[in-house]
Design an enzyme around this catalytic site. Sequence first.
Site, PDB file in Angstrom:
ATOM      1  CD  GLU A  50      -1.711  -2.374   1.695  1.00 31.07           C
ATOM      2  OE1 GLU A  50      -0.510  -2.592   1.998  1.00 31.07           O
ATOM      3  OE2 GLU A  50      -2.616  -3.225   1.847  1.00 31.07           O
ATOM      4  CG  PHE A 112     -10.099  -9.539  11.417  1.00 33.55           C
ATOM      5  CD1 PHE A 112      -8.865  -9.951  11.923  1.00 33.55           C
ATOM      6  CD2 PHE A 112     -10.297  -9.566  10.047  1.00 33.55           C
ATOM      7  CE1 PHE A 112      -7.860 -10.378  11.079  1.00 33.55           C
ATOM      8  CE2 PHE A 112      -9.291  -9.999   9.198  1.00 33.55           C
ATOM      9  CZ  PHE A 112      -8.070 -10.408   9.712  1.00 33.55           C
ATOM     10  CD  GLN A 113      -7.544  -7.279   7.963  1.00 36.17           C
ATOM     11  OE1 GLN A 113      -8.419  -7.017   7.159  1.00 36.17           O
ATOM     12  NE2 GLN A 113      -6.388  -7.834   7.620  1.00 36.17           N
ATOM     13  CE  LYS A 162     -17.335  -6.719   3.682  1.00 29.62           C
ATOM     14  NZ  LYS A 162     -16.694  -7.989   4.059  1.00 29.62           N
ATOM     15  CG  MET A 493      22.474  12.225   3.153  1.00 25.38           C
ATOM     16  SD  MET A 493      23.723  13.306   2.431  1.00 25.38           S
ATOM     17  CE  MET A 493      22.829  13.985   1.035  1.00 25.38           C
TER      18      MET A 493
HETATM   19  C1  TPP Z   1      12.207   5.855   5.131  1.00 21.89           C
HETATM   20  C2  TPP Z   1      13.482   6.514   5.509  1.00 21.89           C
HETATM   21  N1  TPP Z   1      14.287   5.955   6.444  1.00 21.89           N
HETATM   22  C3  TPP Z   1      15.446   6.548   6.788  1.00 21.89           C
HETATM   23  C4  TPP Z   1      15.836   7.726   6.203  1.00 21.89           C
HETATM   24  C5  TPP Z   1      17.139   8.409   6.620  1.00 21.89           C
HETATM   25  N2  TPP Z   1      18.067   8.451   5.463  1.00 21.89           N
HETATM   26  C6  TPP Z   1      18.207   9.575   4.728  1.00 21.89           C
HETATM   27  S1  TPP Z   1      19.255   9.365   3.437  1.00 21.89           S
HETATM   28  C7  TPP Z   1      19.577   7.780   3.898  1.00 21.89           C
HETATM   29  C8  TPP Z   1      20.520   6.925   3.092  1.00 21.89           C
HETATM   30  C9  TPP Z   1      19.920   6.503   1.809  1.00 21.89           C
HETATM   31  O1  TPP Z   1      20.718   5.496   1.251  1.00 21.89           O
HETATM   32  P1  TPP Z   1      20.568   5.090  -0.267  1.00 21.89           P
HETATM   33  O2  TPP Z   1      19.140   4.866  -0.606  1.00 21.89           O
HETATM   34  O3  TPP Z   1      21.474   3.965  -0.566  1.00 21.89           O
HETATM   35  O4  TPP Z   1      21.013   6.407  -1.038  1.00 21.89           O
HETATM   36  P2  TPP Z   1      22.462   7.141  -1.040  1.00 21.89           P
HETATM   37  O5  TPP Z   1      22.444   8.184   0.032  1.00 21.89           O
HETATM   38  O6  TPP Z   1      23.499   6.098  -0.798  1.00 21.89           O
HETATM   39  O7  TPP Z   1      22.548   7.750  -2.398  1.00 21.89           O
HETATM   40  C10 TPP Z   1      18.864   7.435   5.050  1.00 21.89           C
HETATM   41  C11 TPP Z   1      18.944   6.114   5.709  1.00 21.89           C
HETATM   42  C12 TPP Z   1      14.952   8.286   5.260  1.00 21.89           C
HETATM   43  N3  TPP Z   1      15.213   9.445   4.651  1.00 21.89           N
HETATM   44  N4  TPP Z   1      13.797   7.661   4.913  1.00 21.89           N
END
Ligand code: TPP
Lengths: 593, 135
Positions: A50, A112-113, A162, A493
């Site tokens: 979803e 439920f749900q 529902k 990042m």
């Molecule tokens: C759902 C979610 N969880 C955690 C984060 C924190 N976060 C920001 S950038 C990042 C790293 C992303 O890694 P990747 O997708 O491999 O991209 P890269 O930075 O290596 O290009 C994280 C964990 C986020 N933005 N969104």
Amino acid sequence: MQQLSGAQILIKELERLGVKHIFGYPGGAAINIFDALYDSSIELVLTRHEQGATHMADGYARASGRLGVVLVTSGPGALNTVTGLLTAKMDSVPILVISGQTNSGNLGKDAFQEADVFGVTLPLVKHNQLILSVQDIVPAVRRAHVLAMSGRPGPVLLDLPKDISAQKTEYAVDDSQLARLDTKSSGVGALRLSSLQVNACEDMAHMIMSSKRPLILAGHGAIIAGASDAVRTLAETLGSPVTNTLLGKGAFPEEHPLALGMLGMHGTAYANYATTRCDLILSIGSRFDDRINGCNDHFCPLAKKLHIDIDPAEIGRVVTPDAAVNADAKLAVEEILKHVGKLSSEEWLHELNDYRRRHPLVSGHAGDIIEGVIEEDHGEVPKDLRAAQLLECLHELAPRDSVVTTDVGQHQMWAAQFMPTKSPRNWLSSGGAGTMGFGLPAAIGAQLARPDATVIAVVGDGGFQMVQAELATAAIQQLPIKIVVVDNQCLGMVRQWQELFYQNRLSSVSLHGNPDFVALAGAYGIKGFYVDQPALLPEVISAALNYQDGPCLIHARVVNEDNVWPMIPAGKAAKDIVLSHPKTALPMPTGST
Amino acid sequence: MTTLRRLSDILDDGATLSGLNRMPTFLNVRSERYGLTMIVIRELGIIARIALIFSRRGLDIAAFNLRDGDAVGISEVSLEFEGNDEQLRAVVHDLRKLVDVYSVATSVVRSDSNGHVKFTSRTKASYSTSVREQL
Ligand SMILES: Cc1ncc(C[n+]2csc(CCOP(=O)(O)OP(=O)(O)O)c2C)c(N)n1
């Protein structure tokens, strides 16, 4: 008169609103609605999760300006949409989520749900409604549509028990009411300015005309309002440079001679420099958020601040403006245009161009990687592939009006920097929420909304794996999207922050164990390409761009320990920008993220 | 000016409850007590919607009253909270954005040296003609 069930009425109303696609996932509490869809012209795109459905609807809406619609079941189904609701809320995207709910007589019994979906989603939507009578369905859907699309757009959720979707009642189409709602929802709201707004625009125009070093800041609001042409005319009439926010990419052509590109934490050195020197900044549909304004006390210190925003709550929320117009961006800019002419900005433009020559964006040069591979810049093409290089080449070879979607992280910032956006609705990225996993589903939605566009999803190896199940959706729909997995084997990042601010103590950022992404694509019948050498980039990218037989994926294996520059540490001002890897440790940022 | 005392000071026996003592500091630096009066549509969840605008900013509501308004389906809400001007501005803007809220009026609540409460009205809540038409 016709007797229809609540579910049938709901679908009839969606058809009348012109809905062509719904992204969804069935379940017991929504089964009546799925049954009504069986006889409908609306196509249900069955997703694999979803959350994917919400990002698809979001990508669909961002790419087209039309309402994106999601249909899910109660409890876990509905709660899987909350990340998508936040993403759409933060970035002002019109989506409608319809969730099935347990029978109204069961509410509050932990049936439920059963989940209090109304309660859970309250802070994440522009509006939501628990529908408790079959008579309420028609007004609820019509109102949801208007609310989602008008003013500052945003997500709306309707929770439908529902027994209400099963209940039969008379249904008569009231065309007059529909027509009235349609004229309202086709734009973002008002059709003309009030006299108060007209006066405020004129005042603003006078302030602009007395500026020597103006700067236009174009935000997402300019795109949502369809103000791009007006912004361009304004910039060209004045001779004013333009910078944009991450979500404002495409509001003004980023390769235009007056364009400075993206502002903010990872924006261009010259756009950020411009904010330290401008004597006037005109924000058109930007909310001055902390990505572009990490330190409010030092934001545009020499400038008069002008703010155009459709949302009165945004005016004065972060920056106290010297003048503000609370109105639709297109109408406001068109009004301002009546009162302005050419400014003598040659010296100012010269200063900025000079700065740009000295501090350009650079991709693919060696050097700068400090804690990882240390390389010196000998001006040669390095052997290993760097992400910025990959994205620059992708930009060169892809059609100029391609739609680019991204996840969140380093690759998102490099894509923003090295893939300048030419026109509105072609850059789809999660800004406010920063939702990893947005890129692939958003690309699926965008391609369905704009079948003729080239749609490219630039995704991180981390973010992609959060939603990779949607490869099935892309494959089944035979959508020719291009998925570019920027594989640096880590959560780049976060790793960059740990390197720069936490003495390179790399904690939980390795993605060691990544799958073979080409094989993974192959398992879904999706064509895969692999590249890890700069020399092979053009060949591989061209092959992927020319591939038309459904989706394809490029697995780009890039240097692991690369960093995004420039960077303004969180909480700092534009003057504190760090242009390349510092030789001494940076202090811990005071800002949050 | 009303100053909110630390919760531990209010406890008769002076007991220091560790949890209460660790209340965020901003609870102690409130400068004003504000009163808000709103005219709202009596829709499901309206109190929750209003309450969330305060709780997300770490503001708590000191007093709350909802009563029938002078038209069918309309209610009047009045509430008080402690905060600063910036927070007042922010909550008023967000309240006005709620679909079910028609108008918001603000006042400052001050107690004089004898502890008598005085209200200084800043803006008035009223039905605009267009709202009356919609009703
Ligand atoms: C759902 C979610 N969880 C955690 C984060 C924190 N976060 C920001 S950038 C990042 C790293 C992303 O890694 P990747 O997708 O491999 O991209 P890269 O930075 O290596 O290009 C994280 C964990 C986020 N933005 N969104």
